[in-house]
Scaffold this active site. Structure first.
Site, PDB file in Angstrom:
ATOM      1  N   SER A 294     -60.007 -29.530   4.432  1.00  0.00           N
ATOM      2  CA  SER A 294     -61.453 -29.725   4.412  1.00  0.00           C
ATOM      3  C   SER A 294     -61.851 -31.167   4.711  1.00  0.00           C
ATOM      4  CB  SER A 294     -62.031 -29.307   3.049  1.00  0.00           C
ATOM      5  OG  SER A 294     -61.858 -27.928   2.827  1.00  0.00           O
TER       6      SER A 294
ATOM      7  N   GLY B  12     -63.014 -25.021   3.936  1.00  0.00           N
ATOM      8  CA  GLY B  12     -62.797 -25.516   5.288  1.00  0.00           C
ATOM      9  C   GLY B  12     -63.763 -26.629   5.628  1.00  0.00           C
TER      10      GLY B  12
ATOM     11  N   GLY C 116     -66.373 -29.091   8.284  1.00  0.00           N
ATOM     12  CA  GLY C 116     -67.408 -28.961   9.289  1.00  0.00           C
ATOM     13  C   GLY C 116     -68.695 -28.355   8.767  1.00  0.00           C
TER      14      GLY C 116
ATOM     15  N   CYS D 147     -65.914 -22.606  -1.511  1.00  0.00           N
ATOM     16  CA  CYS D 147     -66.354 -23.773  -0.743  1.00  0.00           C
ATOM     17  C   CYS D 147     -67.012 -23.356   0.587  1.00  0.00           C
ATOM     18  CB  CYS D 147     -65.190 -24.726  -0.538  1.00  0.00           C
ATOM     19  SG  CYS D 147     -65.715 -26.415  -0.137  1.00  0.00           S
ATOM     20  N   PHE D 148     -66.337 -23.518   1.707  1.00  0.00           N
ATOM     21  CA  PHE D 148     -66.888 -23.052   2.988  1.00  0.00           C
ATOM     22  C   PHE D 148     -67.189 -21.563   2.895  1.00  0.00           C
ATOM     23  CE2 PHE D 148     -66.780 -22.540   7.715  1.00  0.00           C
ATOM     24  CZ  PHE D 148     -67.553 -23.641   8.061  1.00  0.00           C
TER      25      PHE D 148
ATOM     26  N   GLN E 279     -70.559 -21.028   1.472  1.00  0.00           N
ATOM     27  CA  GLN E 279     -71.609 -21.260   2.460  1.00  0.00           C
ATOM     28  C   GLN E 279     -71.713 -20.097   3.446  1.00  0.00           C
ATOM     29  OE1 GLN E 279     -70.111 -24.986   3.894  1.00  0.00           O
ATOM     30  NE2 GLN E 279     -70.510 -26.029   1.953  1.00  0.00           N
TER      31      GLN E 279
ATOM     32  N   ASN F  98     -65.124 -30.729  -2.996  1.00  0.00           N
ATOM     33  CA  ASN F  98     -65.008 -31.414  -1.707  1.00  0.00           C
ATOM     34  C   ASN F  98     -65.961 -30.722  -0.744  1.00  0.00           C
ATOM     35  OD1 ASN F  98     -64.376 -32.632   0.686  1.00  0.00           O
ATOM     36  ND2 ASN F  98     -62.421 -31.592   0.943  1.00  0.00           N
TER      37      ASN F  98
ATOM     38  N   GLY G  34     -69.710 -31.452   1.723  1.00  0.00           N
ATOM     39  CA  GLY G  34     -70.823 -32.263   2.179  1.00  0.00           C
ATOM     40  C   GLY G  34     -72.011 -31.427   2.586  1.00  0.00           C
ATOM     41  N   PHE G  35     -71.875 -30.083   2.534  1.00  0.00           N
ATOM     42  CA  PHE G  35     -72.965 -29.161   2.846  1.00  0.00           C
ATOM     43  C   PHE G  35     -73.175 -28.244   1.638  1.00  0.00           C
ATOM     44  CE2 PHE G  35     -71.338 -30.548   6.889  1.00  0.00           C
ATOM     45  CZ  PHE G  35     -72.467 -30.630   7.711  1.00  0.00           C
TER      46      PHE G  35
ATOM     47  N   HIS H   2     -63.610 -25.832  -6.270  1.00  0.00           N
ATOM     48  CA  HIS H   2     -62.212 -25.417  -6.060  1.00  0.00           C
ATOM     49  C   HIS H   2     -61.540 -24.999  -7.370  1.00  0.00           C
ATOM     50  CE1 HIS H   2     -61.800 -26.644  -1.813  1.00  0.00           C
ATOM     51  NE2 HIS H   2     -62.754 -27.501  -2.138  1.00  0.00           N
TER      52      HIS H   2
ATOM     53  N   GLU I 247     -58.816 -23.431  -7.680  1.00  0.00           N
ATOM     54  CA  GLU I 247     -57.352 -23.546  -7.608  1.00  0.00           C
ATOM     55  C   GLU I 247     -56.885 -24.914  -8.090  1.00  0.00           C
ATOM     56  OE1 GLU I 247     -58.764 -25.543  -4.012  1.00  0.00           O
ATOM     57  OE2 GLU I 247     -59.318 -23.692  -5.019  1.00  0.00           O
TER      58      GLU I 247
END
Length: 390
Positions: free
Chosen positions: A60, A241, A243, A269-270, A273, A311, A313-314, A359, A361
């Site tokens: 990530s 992930g 981006g 996380c990703f 989203q 972790n 940023g979006f 996260h 994990e």
């Protein structure tokens, strides 16, 4: 993008000059750390006091220059057991006071040596507290690290940094995901089969599922609905992930197909989203994001406050205090960050699907949220089988 040269140990310890250049023109001067050369990425800070090896190998962090807010880094060296993936993914590393000699019984080499071996350009000896305050006030931004005996002018370095793409609008998940499917077998008796969509998955994630009797089939980010249901999964998982999630139309379409089949679904996380987008919510870029292993999150289902690893940023743009109607039934915000009220989890109320932005994990800790993997197994244990399989 990174270019580097390793140099000899004496050269690297000979205090070669290095500079960190931010897109707004702020420059920090220090010493070369790791490989020498130049690298570009989004400057972000991580507040974890431990776990730098897991951070550096987390996919990530692709295309990001990570600033360690803990002043001393590298004390425990580098081992061959704690990597979260097959390589270091950060574009560059910024530390204040690197350890001169690692001291840990598992250490195989120093952090400096590993950065050199993998060509990761870093900088040390700068005021990381001042840098972190700057990024909090101005936001994460494009940056570059440059090191060597001679460097171009400051103006030229700033120009090279501002020529780089910004993280917003950048599609990176396919860049870091596996190209071939692989299987992580269940530990002990096999209870379930899960299709895990790799958008930048960390190695500890399938391990946590395997500990619970789950056989995990890790599939590429480009996997289709047919690929997923070819293994007759009891559940589907979407990983973390890098981006901008606004670019991830393929994973959103796949998750939509999974939701239509009412297969138990879990995202991290990703993946959170992606679930937000599949439900019709938008996403947006945070000013400086959440990164570190000490972020307070409330599980609104239980009221419990957990210390969690982040972790991102979006974030997902969803209403905090009301149940929303979506194409797949009612949905609610299940978790929220207590620092800034950012959405940290989503849950569907009319079918078995949920996700979290952080996260659970957490290989380097904390482990407050590990119960979420048990919540996933409970969904698979109780969900009706109709529609889940091809």
């Amino acid at each position: 993008m990174t270019t580097s040269k390793q140099g000899t140990a004496s050269q690297r310890k000979g205090a070669l000059p290095a500079v960190l250049v931010l897109e707004d023109g702020r420059i920090f001067r220090g010493r070369a750390y790791g490989a020498t050369g130049e690298t570009f990425g989004e400057a972000v800070f991580s507040t974890g006091m431990t776990g730098y090896q897991e951070t550096l190998t987390d996919p990530s962090y692709d295309r990001q220059i990570v600033v360690a807010t803990a002043p001393q880094i590298g004390n425990t060296g580098w081992n061959d057991e704690d990597d979260e993936s097959a390589r270091i993914w950060v574009s560059g590393y910024v530390v204040r006071d690197p350890a001169r000699i690692p001291s840990n019984w598992r250490a195989a080499r120093s952090l400096d040596d590993e950065l050199v071996a993998q060509g990761i350009v870093g900088i040390s000896g700068i005021d990381t507290r001042a840098l972190t305050r700057h990024l909090r006030e101005r936001g994460s931004m494009r940056s570059g690290i440059f090191s060597g005996e001679t460097l171009p002018s400051d103006a030229e370095l700033v120009e090279r940094v501002t020529a780089q793409p910004s993280m917003k609008g950048l599609s990176l998940y396919e860049e870091v995901a596996t190209k071939e499917a692989y299987v992580v077998p269940a530990v002990g008796e096999k209870r379930f089969t899960v299709a895990a969509i790799d958008l930048g998955i960390k190695g500890m994630t399938p391990h946590r599922m395997a500990e619970r009797g789950i056989e995990v089939h890790v599939l590429p980010a480009t996997a289709t609905e047919e690929d997923v249901y070819a293994i007759s999964p009891d559940g589907v998982f979407f990983s973390n992930g890098p981006g901008d999630p606004a670019t991830a139309d393929g994973p959103v379409a796949l998750m939509t197909a999974v939701l239509k089949r009412r297969t138990p679904l879990f995202g991290i996380c990703f993946g959170n989203q992606i679930l937000g987008r599949a439900l019709g919510f938008g996403t947006y870029k945070l000013k400086y994001g959440h990164r570190g292993i000490n972020q307070p999150v409330q599980d609104r289902t239980t009221g419990k406050v957990e210390v969690t690893a982040h972790n991102h940023g979006f974030a997902v743009d969803a209403p905090l205090d009301q149940v929303s109607d979506t194409p797949f039934g009612r949905a609610k915000v299940s978790h929220v960050c207590l620092n800034d009220n950012v959405v940290e989890g989503l849950q569907l109320l009319d079918q078995p699907a949920f996700s979290v932005q952080y996260h659970p994990e957490a290989a380097a800790g904390p482990h407050d949220a590990a119960y979420l993997f048990d919540r996933f197994t409970s969904l698979m244990n109780t969900a009706p089988m109709e529609g889940q399989r091809a």
